[in-house]
Design a protein around this motif. Structure first.
Motif, mmCIF file in Angstrom:
data_model
loop_
_atom_site.group_PDB
_atom_site.id
_atom_site.type_symbol
_atom_site.label_atom_id
_atom_site.label_comp_id
_atom_site.label_asym_id
_atom_site.label_seq_id
_atom_site.Cartn_x
_atom_site.Cartn_y
_atom_site.Cartn_z
ATOM 1 N N VAL A 62 0.847 -1.198 0.000
ATOM 2 C CA VAL A 62 0.000 0.000 0.000
ATOM 3 C C VAL A 62 0.881 1.246 0.000
ATOM 4 O O VAL A 62 1.868 1.320 0.723
ATOM 5 N N PHE A 63 0.511 2.218 -0.810
ATOM 6 C CA PHE A 63 1.190 3.510 -0.797
ATOM 7 C C PHE A 63 0.192 4.599 -0.418
ATOM 8 O O PHE A 63 0.310 5.212 0.616
ATOM 9 N N CYS A 64 -0.837 4.794 -1.226
ATOM 10 C CA CYS A 64 -1.784 5.879 -0.931
ATOM 11 C C CYS A 64 -2.931 5.422 -0.032
ATOM 12 O O CYS A 64 -3.457 6.207 0.737
ATOM 13 N N GLY A 65 -3.338 4.173 -0.151
ATOM 14 C CA GLY A 65 -4.426 3.649 0.673
ATOM 15 C C GLY A 65 -5.817 4.087 0.256
ATOM 16 O O GLY A 65 -6.787 3.781 0.942
ATOM 17 N N ILE A 66 -5.944 4.786 -0.887
ATOM 18 C CA ILE A 66 -7.266 5.226 -1.346
ATOM 19 C C ILE A 66 -7.553 4.805 -2.783
ATOM 20 O O ILE A 66 -8.472 5.308 -3.405
ATOM 21 N N GLY A 67 -6.760 3.908 -3.328
ATOM 22 C CA GLY A 67 -7.021 3.374 -4.657
ATOM 23 C C GLY A 67 -6.558 4.214 -5.820
ATOM 24 O O GLY A 67 -6.886 3.906 -6.959
ATOM 25 N N ALA A 68 -5.786 5.258 -5.568
ATOM 26 C CA ALA A 68 -5.349 6.138 -6.653
ATOM 27 C C ALA A 68 -4.026 5.715 -7.283
ATOM 28 O O ALA A 68 -3.811 5.930 -8.465
ATOM 29 N N CYS A 69 -3.146 5.070 -6.518
ATOM 30 C CA CYS A 69 -1.786 4.828 -7.016
ATOM 31 C C CYS A 69 -1.576 3.444 -7.624
ATOM 32 O O CYS A 69 -0.616 3.235 -8.335
ATOM 33 N N TYR A 70 -2.394 2.487 -7.330
ATOM 34 C CA TYR A 70 -2.307 1.118 -7.849
ATOM 35 C C TYR A 70 -1.086 0.340 -7.357
ATOM 36 O O TYR A 70 -0.754 -0.695 -7.914
ATOM 37 N N ASP A 71 -0.417 0.800 -6.325
ATOM 38 C CA ASP A 71 0.689 0.022 -5.762
ATOM 39 C C ASP A 71 0.188 -1.200 -5.007
ATOM 40 O O ASP A 71 0.913 -2.160 -4.826
ATOM 41 N N CYS A 72 -1.064 -1.208 -4.585
ATOM 42 C CA CYS A 72 -1.600 -2.278 -3.736
ATOM 43 C C CYS A 72 -2.162 -3.456 -4.509
ATOM 44 O O CYS A 72 -2.800 -4.325 -3.933
ATOM 45 N N LEU A 73 -1.925 -3.531 -5.812
ATOM 46 C CA LEU A 73 -2.500 -4.607 -6.612
ATOM 47 C C LEU A 73 -2.050 -5.978 -6.122
ATOM 48 O O LEU A 73 -0.893 -6.180 -5.772
ATOM 49 N N ALA A 74 -2.993 -6.908 -6.105
ATOM 50 C CA ALA A 74 -2.713 -8.298 -5.745
ATOM 51 C C ALA A 74 -3.683 -9.180 -6.515
ATOM 52 O O ALA A 74 -4.659 -8.706 -7.093
ATOM 53 N N THR A 75 -3.398 -10.461 -6.509
ATOM 54 C CA THR A 75 -4.315 -11.426 -7.100
ATOM 55 C C THR A 75 -5.201 -11.951 -5.979
ATOM 56 O O THR A 75 -4.704 -12.438 -4.967
ATOM 57 N N VAL A 76 -6.518 -11.804 -6.144
ATOM 58 C CA VAL A 76 -7.485 -12.222 -5.125
ATOM 59 C C VAL A 76 -8.439 -13.220 -5.761
ATOM 60 O O VAL A 76 -9.080 -12.914 -6.771
ATOM 61 N N ASN A 77 -8.487 -14.412 -5.171
ATOM 62 C CA ASN A 77 -9.362 -15.471 -5.680
ATOM 63 C C ASN A 77 -9.141 -15.721 -7.179
ATOM 64 O O ASN A 77 -10.094 -15.906 -7.938
ATOM 65 N N GLY A 78 -7.859 -15.674 -7.589
ATOM 66 C CA GLY A 78 -7.492 -15.940 -8.979
ATOM 67 C C GLY A 78 -7.628 -14.764 -9.920
ATOM 68 O O GLY A 78 -7.297 -14.870 -11.088
ATOM 69 N N ARG A 79 -8.112 -13.629 -9.439
ATOM 70 C CA ARG A 79 -8.288 -12.436 -10.289
ATOM 71 C C ARG A 79 -7.145 -11.464 -10.042
ATOM 72 O O ARG A 79 -7.022 -10.910 -8.947
ATOM 73 N N PRO A 80 -6.289 -11.220 -11.053
ATOM 74 C CA PRO A 80 -5.167 -10.299 -10.869
ATOM 75 C C PRO A 80 -5.630 -8.844 -10.839
ATOM 76 O O PRO A 80 -6.760 -8.520 -11.207
ATOM 77 N N ASN A 81 -4.726 -7.990 -10.403
ATOM 78 C CA ASN A 81 -4.899 -6.530 -10.445
ATOM 79 C C ASN A 81 -6.052 -6.005 -9.601
ATOM 80 O O ASN A 81 -6.736 -5.061 -9.972
ATOM 81 N N GLN A 82 -6.253 -6.607 -8.450
ATOM 82 C CA GLN A 82 -7.283 -6.141 -7.515
ATOM 83 C C GLN A 82 -6.663 -5.130 -6.562
ATOM 84 O O GLN A 82 -5.611 -5.383 -5.970
ATOM 85 N N ARG A 83 -7.287 -3.980 -6.417
ATOM 86 C CA ARG A 83 -6.789 -2.948 -5.492
ATOM 87 C C ARG A 83 -7.239 -3.317 -4.078
ATOM 88 O O ARG A 83 -8.348 -3.008 -3.668
ATOM 89 N N VAL A 84 -6.347 -3.963 -3.339
ATOM 90 C CA VAL A 84 -6.731 -4.508 -2.037
ATOM 91 C C VAL A 84 -6.874 -3.441 -0.961
ATOM 92 O O VAL A 84 -7.401 -3.736 0.112
ATOM 93 N N CYS A 85 -6.480 -2.210 -1.230
ATOM 94 C CA CYS A 85 -6.733 -1.145 -0.246
ATOM 95 C C CYS A 85 -8.207 -0.744 -0.270
ATOM 96 O O CYS A 85 -8.682 -0.101 0.659
ATOM 97 N N LEU A 86 -8.927 -1.125 -1.326
ATOM 98 C CA LEU A 86 -10.350 -0.804 -1.454
ATOM 99 C C LEU A 86 -11.253 -2.020 -1.288
ATOM 100 O O LEU A 86 -12.446 -1.879 -1.060
ATOM 101 N N LEU A 87 -10.702 -3.207 -1.434
ATOM 102 C CA LEU A 87 -11.491 -4.434 -1.478
ATOM 103 C C LEU A 87 -11.732 -4.992 -0.079
ATOM 104 O O LEU A 87 -10.784 -5.333 0.628
ATOM 105 N N PRO A 88 -12.998 -5.095 0.338
ATOM 106 C CA PRO A 88 -13.278 -5.663 1.662
ATOM 107 C C PRO A 88 -12.867 -7.133 1.725
ATOM 108 O O PRO A 88 -13.047 -7.875 0.754
ATOM 109 N N ALA A 89 -12.332 -7.538 2.840
ATOM 110 C CA ALA A 89 -11.965 -8.933 3.061
ATOM 111 C C ALA A 89 -13.235 -9.765 3.176
ATOM 112 O O ALA A 89 -14.204 -9.349 3.801
ATOM 113 N N GLY A 90 -13.212 -10.932 2.575
ATOM 114 C CA GLY A 90 -14.342 -11.846 2.656
ATOM 115 C C GLY A 90 -13.883 -13.193 3.178
ATOM 116 O O GLY A 90 -12.719 -13.564 3.016
#
Length: 108
Positions: A62-90
């Protein structure tokens, strides 16, 4: 002088969070709380990076924490490029380190 016990913010407002969520990061179990972002759950588990850059493979989290910078990208449930600073944990979310643009794992 009377010493008082330090209180957490949750104790001060009388909050009672819902039960923890179970997630995995690169196969390792981690915990999250309802309403918490995936980035916050990763931070709580001591995980600060979960992506490498396309050029030079530098670590990112995480860099900005508000979804603007895209540094927080991760693969979630097989889907790449998810902004995890915005994505609620399930419950049961599987987060994996994303390398480069995240599509190599899909192509292989």
């Amino acid at each position: 002088m009377r010493r008082t016990r330090a209180h957490t913010p949750a104790e001060l407002v009388g909050a009672a969070p819902e039960p923890e969520l179970q997630l995995t990061f690169d196969g390792r179990p981690i915990r999250g709380l309802p309403g918490q972002t995936i980035a916050a759950a990763l931070w709580s588990a001591g995980i600060l990076t979960w992506r490498t850059t396309r050029v030079n493979g530098r670590p990112r989290g995480v860099f900005c924490g508000i979804g603007a910078c895209y540094d927080c990208l991760a693969t979630v449930n097989g889907r790449p490029n998810q902004r995890v600073c915005l994505l609620p944990a399930g419950p049961g979310d599987a987060i994996t380190t994303q390398e480069g643009d995240g599509h190599a794992a899909l192509d292989g």
